[in-house]
Structure formats: structure tokens, C-alpha cells
Design a protein around this motif. Structure first.
Motif, PDB file in Angstrom:
ATOM      1  N   ARG A 273     175.505 -26.376  19.496  1.00 19.57           N
ATOM      2  CA  ARG A 273     174.635 -26.068  21.369  1.00 19.57           C
ATOM      3  C   ARG A 273     173.313 -25.920  20.151  1.00 19.57           C
ATOM      4  N   LEU A 274     173.024 -24.841  19.300  1.00 14.01           N
ATOM      5  CA  LEU A 274     171.998 -24.523  19.053  1.00 14.01           C
ATOM      6  C   LEU A 274     170.889 -25.964  18.455  1.00 14.01           C
ATOM      7  N   PHE A 275     171.996 -27.402  18.022  1.00  8.12           N
ATOM      8  CA  PHE A 275     170.751 -28.451  17.418  1.00  8.12           C
ATOM      9  C   PHE A 275     170.151 -29.433  18.378  1.00  8.12           C
ATOM     10  N   LYS A 276     171.614 -28.611  20.466  1.00  8.76           N
ATOM     11  CA  LYS A 276     170.842 -29.559  21.208  1.00  8.76           C
ATOM     12  C   LYS A 276     169.966 -29.324  21.690  1.00  8.76           C
ATOM     13  N   ARG A 277     169.849 -27.466  21.338  1.00  7.78           N
ATOM     14  CA  ARG A 277     168.471 -26.818  22.084  1.00  7.78           C
ATOM     15  C   ARG A 277     166.781 -27.019  21.361  1.00  7.78           C
ATOM     16  N   VAL A 278     166.925 -26.753  19.995  1.00  4.78           N
ATOM     17  CA  VAL A 278     165.968 -27.200  19.589  1.00  4.78           C
ATOM     18  C   VAL A 278     164.808 -28.020  19.271  1.00  4.78           C
ATOM     19  N   ASN A 279     163.812 -27.893  19.077  1.00  6.38           N
ATOM     20  CA  ASN A 279     163.085 -29.010  18.810  1.00  6.38           C
ATOM     21  C   ASN A 279     161.772 -28.554  18.124  1.00  6.38           C
ATOM     22  N   ALA A 280     161.297 -29.034  17.670  1.00  6.54           N
ATOM     23  CA  ALA A 280     159.816 -29.245  16.799  1.00  6.54           C
ATOM     24  C   ALA A 280     158.697 -29.447  17.567  1.00  6.54           C
ATOM     25  N   CYS A 281     157.414 -28.439  17.553  1.00  6.40           N
ATOM     26  CA  CYS A 281     156.673 -28.534  17.922  1.00  6.40           C
ATOM     27  C   CYS A 281     155.480 -28.534  17.318  1.00  6.40           C
ATOM     28  N   GLU A 282     153.791 -27.808  17.528  1.00  6.58           N
ATOM     29  CA  GLU A 282     152.888 -28.316  17.109  1.00  6.58           C
ATOM     30  C   GLU A 282     152.039 -27.182  17.229  1.00  6.58           C
ATOM     31  N   VAL A 283     151.549 -25.922  16.401  1.00  5.92           N
ATOM     32  CA  VAL A 283     151.548 -24.533  16.608  1.00  5.92           C
ATOM     33  C   VAL A 283     150.160 -24.245  16.886  1.00  5.92           C
ATOM     34  N   SER A 284     150.016 -23.624  17.704  1.00  6.68           N
ATOM     35  CA  SER A 284     148.614 -23.523  18.373  1.00  6.68           C
ATOM     36  C   SER A 284     147.897 -22.763  17.884  1.00  6.68           C
ATOM     37  N   GLN A 285     146.322 -22.089  18.361  1.00  8.21           N
ATOM     38  CA  GLN A 285     145.772 -21.288  17.669  1.00  8.21           C
ATOM     39  C   GLN A 285     145.356 -20.362  19.095  1.00  8.21           C
ATOM     40  N   PRO A 286     145.433 -19.161  18.453  1.00  3.89           N
ATOM     41  CA  PRO A 286     145.418 -18.627  17.409  1.00  3.89           C
ATOM     42  C   PRO A 286     147.296 -18.466  16.481  1.00  3.89           C
ATOM     43  N   CYS A 287     147.437 -19.101  15.531  1.00  3.42           N
ATOM     44  CA  CYS A 287     148.585 -18.685  15.011  1.00  3.42           C
ATOM     45  C   CYS A 287     149.219 -17.249  14.485  1.00  3.42           C
ATOM     46  N   LEU A 288     149.995 -16.907  15.141  1.00  2.82           N
ATOM     47  CA  LEU A 288     150.719 -15.470  15.479  1.00  2.82           C
ATOM     48  C   LEU A 288     152.250 -16.095  14.487  1.00  2.82           C
ATOM     49  N   LEU A 289     152.088 -16.511  13.087  1.00  3.28           N
ATOM     50  CA  LEU A 289     152.999 -16.866  12.321  1.00  3.28           C
ATOM     51  C   LEU A 289     153.111 -15.734  11.608  1.00  3.28           C
ATOM     52  N   ARG A 290     153.976 -14.375  11.481  1.00  5.05           N
ATOM     53  CA  ARG A 290     154.779 -13.424  10.356  1.00  5.05           C
ATOM     54  C   ARG A 290     153.826 -14.518   8.695  1.00  5.05           C
ATOM     55  N   PRO A 291     153.846 -13.380   7.911  1.00  7.27           N
ATOM     56  CA  PRO A 291     153.631 -13.926   6.555  1.00  7.27           C
ATOM     57  C   PRO A 291     154.805 -13.837   6.132  1.00  7.27           C
ATOM     58  N   PRO A 292     154.822 -14.486   5.140  1.00  4.44           N
ATOM     59  CA  PRO A 292     154.325 -15.704   4.576  1.00  4.44           C
ATOM     60  C   PRO A 292     154.990 -16.770   4.686  1.00  4.44           C
ATOM     61  N   GLU A 293     155.169 -16.850   6.269  1.00  7.00           N
ATOM     62  CA  GLU A 293     155.142 -18.154   7.148  1.00  7.00           C
ATOM     63  C   GLU A 293     153.827 -19.032   7.385  1.00  7.00           C
TER      64      GLU A 293
END
Length: 313
Positions: A273-293
């Protein structure tokens, strides 16, 4: 009211236990530049969206952890830092949701439109719903899990609420430089940490509410960049959208759901079900990923997802 710096390292003002409308905030005479701009052209205000889907966005390590756990948990570093135990989800506003909202908006302005007026009315909201609340990109990562709110609440109820419906409450309003975030806390009935927070309404004139598995949200600032203006022609029962002579920057608003999670809790979902629910997307600015991501390109993210599906069989 509380002034602080958030995890994204920018100033914010917090209003606990309240969902304050744009008008409420303006009347408080805060030290805030964008809020009081008087050059913003006319736009659709207080448009009601009925939202049935929500999303959780993460980076590559978060993606792998979710599939390793077969579910969602609060990141260990936030638990260790004694942060609030929340699992965060955002509204997903679909094109159909926008079309339905536009129909309600036009009907509220012109309740007695003729068939010809309805047929000849050009599209309106697509010119104004350009903030991050309506984009497929995200500041929080390349991997987006999308669920119907009903399904997500069902999983949460079965695993943490003893099959009882969870409680939804008004948690806070966060005011950033260019953003207003309304937070709704979701928790099991036996958790009494939020007893002094008002329950989310099922009807009324509030910012947002919950009724029969659907969230409604009265969006007050759908654009962060204004380059169009709204013209209401009451005589012809019609709305026109015209170019504005310059771009204007303004605040935008959105709603987040914060699911209460105890340390060690995992909101389990079957891997298929997780695989059916996930997709890739682009990262917009400002990027709020926590390091080291770090952000990936859309092509890189799609390759990571394909490799993960191959690894997991």
C-alpha cells in the motif's frame, strides 16, 4: 502570542489554541510588513475548499526508514531533542477540489445565474491558486506519500485509539514572514494533553473544520505572488481576471495536520500500500530538508524510488 525562531531558522509568531483569520491578524497591529500591504490587487478571498486527501513528504533517508518500518514514526533526532511528538501531514488540493470551490464561490456571489452566464464564465481560481498550498513540489523532500484522510484516520484509529474515532482540535496559528500556517492536532481520546484546546468545528465561519471524513478550509490568501486582479461585474453576473501592472508579494495560508505520536509508536501501513501511495516530486525553495539530506532532481528521485521497489521485491 509568542515570538520565536522555528526549526527552519526564521522568525515566527505563535498563537496557541487559535485559528486566526487574515482579518484577525491584521487587526492585531503586529510588526509584520507583508500582512499590511495595501497594494495587493483584488483576489478571491475566503474560498472554501473541501479536502479529502493529505500528504506526508520526506527525503531519501526518511523514505527508506518508512519502508524499513512499514510505516511512519517521528524521526529519532526529534524524539531525542524532546520535540513535540507529531507526525505531520498537509492538505492535497486537487484540480477537482479547485473546480468545486470555484463553483461554490461563484454561486455565493451570483446565486441566480442563468445557464448562459454559467456557460460563459471563464475560469477564475486557476489564476490565483499559485501558492505552495496548491503545488505538487514540496520544500520538505522528494518523496510524497498521499492518502485519503479517511484511510489515514482509519489506520490511526485502529492502531492507537482502540477503534474509537480520534479527536481533532484547533492547535495553533503560526505567522511567518510570508506564510500563515494553521495547525490541527489529531489525538486518541485517552490522551488528555490537549483537553484545553477547542475541538475542530463541523460547521460555522471558522478557518477550517471537519465533517464526515472531509476537511473544509476557507483559504484567505491563495497566492504568494499576485500578478492578476479580480473584477466583479454584478450587472452581468460575471467575474473577469485581468493582468495587474506589477507583481506583488503577499502572505499565503495553508493547513497542516499534526498527529500525536508517542515515542516508539509507528503508524503501520502495508508495504504494498505504501508503494501505491508514494511518488517522486521536485523540491521547491526554500529547501527545508534536515541535514545531511540534500534535494534530488526529479529524475534522480524517480530512480531512487524504482531501485527501492526492486530491492523490496
Amino acid at each position: 502570542m509568542n515570538m520565536s525562531r522555528s526549526a527552519r531558522d526564521c522568525e515566527r509568531t505563535t498563537f496557541k489554541r487559535q485559528h486566526l483569520s487574515l482579518l484577525d491578524l491584521k487587526e492585531m497591529e503586529l510588526q509584520h510588513g507583508y500582512l499590511y500591504k495595501n497594494t495587493i490587487p483584488a483576489y478571491p478571498e475566503s474560498v472554501e475548499f473541501c479536502v479529502q486527501k493529505v500528504s506526508h513528504v520526506t527525503g531519501e533517508s526518511g523514505l527508506r526508514a518508512i519502508f524499513l518500518d512499514s510505516g511512519f514514526r517521528q524521526p529519532p533526532d526529534l524524539v531525542d531533542n524532546d520535540q513535540p511528538h507529531f507526525l505531520w501531514w498537509s492538505f492535497v488540493v486537487t484540480p477537482d477540489d479547485i473546480s468545486s470551490a470555484e463553483e461554490r464561490f461563484l454561486t455565493s456571489l451570483f446565486p441566480h445565474r442563468s445557464s448562459a452566464q454559467i456557460y460563459n464564465q471563464p475560469r477564475v481560481l486557476e489564476h490565483f491558486t499559485n501558492s505552495k498550498a496548491f503545488q505538487e513540489k514540496s520544500s520538505y523532500g522528494n518523496f510524497c506519500f498521499t492518502f485519503s484522510l479517511k484511510e489515514l484516520l482509519w489506520h490511526y484509529s485502529k492502531q492507537f485509539c482502540g477503534d474509537q474515532s480520534p479527536v481533532l482540535r484547533v492547535y495553533e496559528t503560526l505567522l511567518f514572514k510570508k506564510e500563515i500556517q494553521y495547525t490541527v492536532v489529531v489525538h486518541p481520546r485517552h490522551v488528555n494533553l490537549y483537553d484545553d484546546f477547542t475541538r475542530l468545528p463541523s460547521q460555522g465561519d471558522g478557518v477550517c473544520g471537519f465533517r464526515e471524513g472531509v476537511m473544509w478550509w476557507r483559504c484567505q490568501a491563495p497566492s504568494d505572488i499576485h500578478n492578476k486582479r479580480l473584477e466583479v461585474n454584478s450587472f452581468d453576473g460575471r467575474i473577469d481576471v485581468r493582468p495587474h501592472h506589477k507583481e506583488e508579494y503577499y502572505v499565503w495560508d495553508h493547513v497542516c495536520l499534526a498527529f500525536h505520536m508517542e515515542p516508539g509508536w509507528v503508524l503501520n501501513v502495508d508495504r504494498n500500500r505504501l508503494f501505491k501511495r508514494v511518488n517522486a516530486c521536485e523540491v521547491s525553495q526554500p529547501c527545508l530538508l534536515r541535514p545531511p539530506e540534500t534535494p534530488l532532481s526529479l529524475n534522480e528521485a524517480e530512480c531512487v524510488l524504482a531501485d527501492l521497489k526492486a530491492e523490496m521485491g
